[in-house]
Design an enzyme around this catalytic site. Sequence first.
Site, short mmCIF file in Angstrom:
data_model
loop_
_atom_site.label_atom_id
_atom_site.label_comp_id
_atom_site.label_asym_id
_atom_site.label_seq_id
_atom_site.Cartn_x
_atom_site.Cartn_y
_atom_site.Cartn_z
N PHE A 123 0.87 -1.17 0.00
CA PHE A 123 0.00 0.00 0.00
C PHE A 123 0.91 1.22 0.00
O PHE A 123 1.57 1.51 1.00
CB PHE A 123 -0.82 -0.08 1.30
CG PHE A 123 -1.91 0.92 1.49
CD1 PHE A 123 -3.20 0.64 1.09
CD2 PHE A 123 -1.67 2.12 2.14
CE1 PHE A 123 -4.24 1.54 1.32
CE2 PHE A 123 -2.70 3.04 2.37
CZ PHE A 123 -3.99 2.73 1.95
N ILE A 336 7.73 -4.51 35.06
CA ILE A 336 7.46 -5.66 35.95
C ILE A 336 8.58 -6.68 35.85
O ILE A 336 8.97 -7.30 36.85
CB ILE A 336 6.07 -6.27 35.60
CG1 ILE A 336 4.97 -5.29 36.04
CG2 ILE A 336 5.89 -7.64 36.26
CD1 ILE A 336 3.58 -5.63 35.52
N GLU A 362 -0.36 4.09 9.91
CA GLU A 362 -1.80 4.06 9.60
C GLU A 362 -2.50 5.28 10.20
O GLU A 362 -3.67 5.23 10.58
CB GLU A 362 -2.41 2.75 10.12
CG GLU A 362 -3.49 2.20 9.22
CD GLU A 362 -3.01 1.17 8.20
OE1 GLU A 362 -1.85 0.73 8.27
OE2 GLU A 362 -3.81 0.85 7.33
N1 CAA Z 1 -13.91 8.30 3.93
C1 CAA Z 1 -14.31 8.79 2.74
N2 CAA Z 1 -13.93 10.02 2.28
C2 CAA Z 1 -13.12 10.75 3.08
C3 CAA Z 1 -12.69 10.31 4.32
C4 CAA Z 1 -13.10 9.03 4.76
N3 CAA Z 1 -12.71 8.52 5.94
N4 CAA Z 1 -11.90 11.26 4.88
C5 CAA Z 1 -11.86 12.28 4.01
N5 CAA Z 1 -12.60 11.95 2.92
C6 CAA Z 1 -12.86 12.80 1.75
C7 CAA Z 1 -13.53 14.10 2.18
O1 CAA Z 1 -14.94 13.94 2.24
C8 CAA Z 1 -13.12 15.03 1.08
O2 CAA Z 1 -13.94 14.79 -0.04
P1 CAA Z 1 -14.39 16.01 -1.03
O3 CAA Z 1 -13.14 16.51 -1.63
O4 CAA Z 1 -15.30 15.34 -2.00
O5 CAA Z 1 -15.05 17.02 -0.16
C9 CAA Z 1 -11.71 14.57 0.73
O6 CAA Z 1 -11.63 13.21 1.17
C10 CAA Z 1 -10.64 15.39 1.40
O7 CAA Z 1 -10.88 15.31 2.80
P2 CAA Z 1 -10.21 16.30 3.84
O8 CAA Z 1 -10.39 17.73 3.35
O9 CAA Z 1 -10.73 15.96 5.19
O10 CAA Z 1 -8.65 15.95 3.70
P3 CAA Z 1 -7.42 16.42 4.54
O11 CAA Z 1 -6.32 16.72 3.59
O12 CAA Z 1 -7.81 17.49 5.51
O13 CAA Z 1 -6.96 15.07 5.32
C11 CAA Z 1 -6.88 13.48 7.08
C12 CAA Z 1 -7.74 14.40 6.22
C13 CAA Z 1 -7.86 12.62 7.85
C14 CAA Z 1 -6.00 14.26 8.04
C15 CAA Z 1 -6.01 12.59 6.16
O14 CAA Z 1 -5.03 13.36 5.49
C16 CAA Z 1 -5.30 11.48 6.88
O15 CAA Z 1 -5.90 10.47 7.22
N6 CAA Z 1 -3.98 11.61 7.14
C17 CAA Z 1 -3.17 10.49 7.69
C18 CAA Z 1 -2.59 9.63 6.61
C19 CAA Z 1 -2.31 8.23 7.06
O16 CAA Z 1 -3.03 7.66 7.86
N7 CAA Z 1 -1.27 7.65 6.51
C20 CAA Z 1 -0.96 6.28 6.81
C21 CAA Z 1 -0.12 5.71 5.73
S1 CAA Z 1 -0.41 4.03 5.37
C22 CAA Z 1 0.35 3.13 6.56
O17 CAA Z 1 0.82 3.62 7.53
C23 CAA Z 1 0.34 1.67 6.29
C24 CAA Z 1 1.36 0.89 7.01
O18 CAA Z 1 2.55 1.08 6.91
C25 CAA Z 1 0.94 -0.24 7.82
#
Ligand code: CAA
Length: 379
Positions: A123, A336, A362
């Site tokens: 991913f 512990i 994540e």
């Molecule tokens: N489900 C569906 N749609 C979603 C959503 C969700 N959970 N969250 C946001 N969206 C949609 C919004 O509705 C919006 O849609 P529109 O453009 O149509 O309005 C669009 O996505 C943009 O949303 P935001 O404006 O809220 O986006 P943002 O830039 O402010 O980011 C955030 C939101 C939640 C902070 C996001 O950036 C985030 O989750 N960041 C963390 C990234 C992350 O978790 N990375 C992990 C990497 S993978 C990993 O770690 C795997 C591994 O190694 C094991």
Amino acid sequence: MDLELNETQQLVAKTARDYAERVVRPVAAALDREERFPADILKGLAELGLMGVNVPAELGGAEAGVVAYSLAMQEIARACASTAVTMAVSNMVAEVIARFGNEEQKHLHVPKITSGEYAAGAFALSEPEAGSDPGSMRTTAERVSGGWVLRGQKQWITSGAYAGVIVVWARTGGPGTKGISTFLVEGGTPGLKPGKHEDKLGLRASNTVPLTFDDCFVPEGAMLGEPNQGFRVAMMALDGGRIDIASQALGIGTAAFEEAVAYAKDRRQFGRPIGSFDAIGGMLADCKTELDAARMLTLRAAWLKENGRPFTREASMAKLYSSEAANRVCNRAVQIHGGYGYVKDFGAERHLRDVRVTTIYEGTSEIQRTVIARSVLTP
Ligand code: CAA
């Protein structure tokens, strides 16, 4: 939500626990020490249906649901956190392709993940300059005759050097979250270059690499879902992935707790088992309570997802609480064990190293709080 597990859930949990106890736990410390990718163990997981627990049967999955998957993840993580994260990402990739892929994509890739023909799935969202803010990614996909050319770099890619298929996000439109598309890139595609394996604090048997896309051509049919809709695909996948990591943290915390209980009963100081001292008993009581709370939050999020209800906030709550609680539990388990907690002769040291990343990947705890806060502040 029914707190009683149904027959399928019990069977999946038992299958995972038996395999974990028999095959995984005995080699977990050696895998960690040798930084050895658990290829054979993953094949065994696939044979048991654990590489596609929540994937439709027609694609080779177990179709056992999200709760069963969480239980399986807890059991595998209780034995080996590195194996668990590799399993988690493969399951997540299988689910994403099963959900957003067209018929050809689904049938080409998902059965190869669920059967173990692919060593793993990967991913690829994060980049060196785009971690918590994936909307700022710079990897691009340029339209060319017959397909797309990917250019850029991804970072922290679990199983990136082993994956048969990698879900990759790249910019196909303007800036921000709206110009991103999702692609399926097969391992070994010319121009796809896995970098040096990261020298990590924990999860040392899981493979973590940067990926460079150097004029990497993928055909027309490699796009997953609609153009410029990739950010939503990533967010929906991460919602589910956060339940996986909550489950993984819970499994690691449970292992640390169980080993701390055994040690507290066995280890004698001042003429009695150390568990009989209030200070140690109190720590164990806090561990047990917090793990149970984490379990409830995690299973609730899994149940909501399984039943088609909104679960974004609940997945973030489960991930936030479970990862932070499991970190506290693993830290207490080292305490512990005293001096024996600080050396590799006991599991406590490995659990503390392994659990640390669960508040980071994540989506960090800070990002989970952002998601939860937005949901309570937005009507
Ligand atoms: N489900 C569906 N749609 C979603 C959503 C969700 N959970 N969250 C946001 N969206 C949609 C919004 O509705 C919006 O849609 P529109 O453009 O149509 O309005 C669009 O996505 C943009 O949303 P935001 O404006 O809220 O986006 P943002 O830039 O402010 O980011 C955030 C939101 C939640 C902070 C996001 O950036 C985030 O989750 N960041 C963390 C990234 C992350 O978790 N990375 C992990 C990497 S993978 C990993 O770690 C795997 C591994 O190694 C094991």
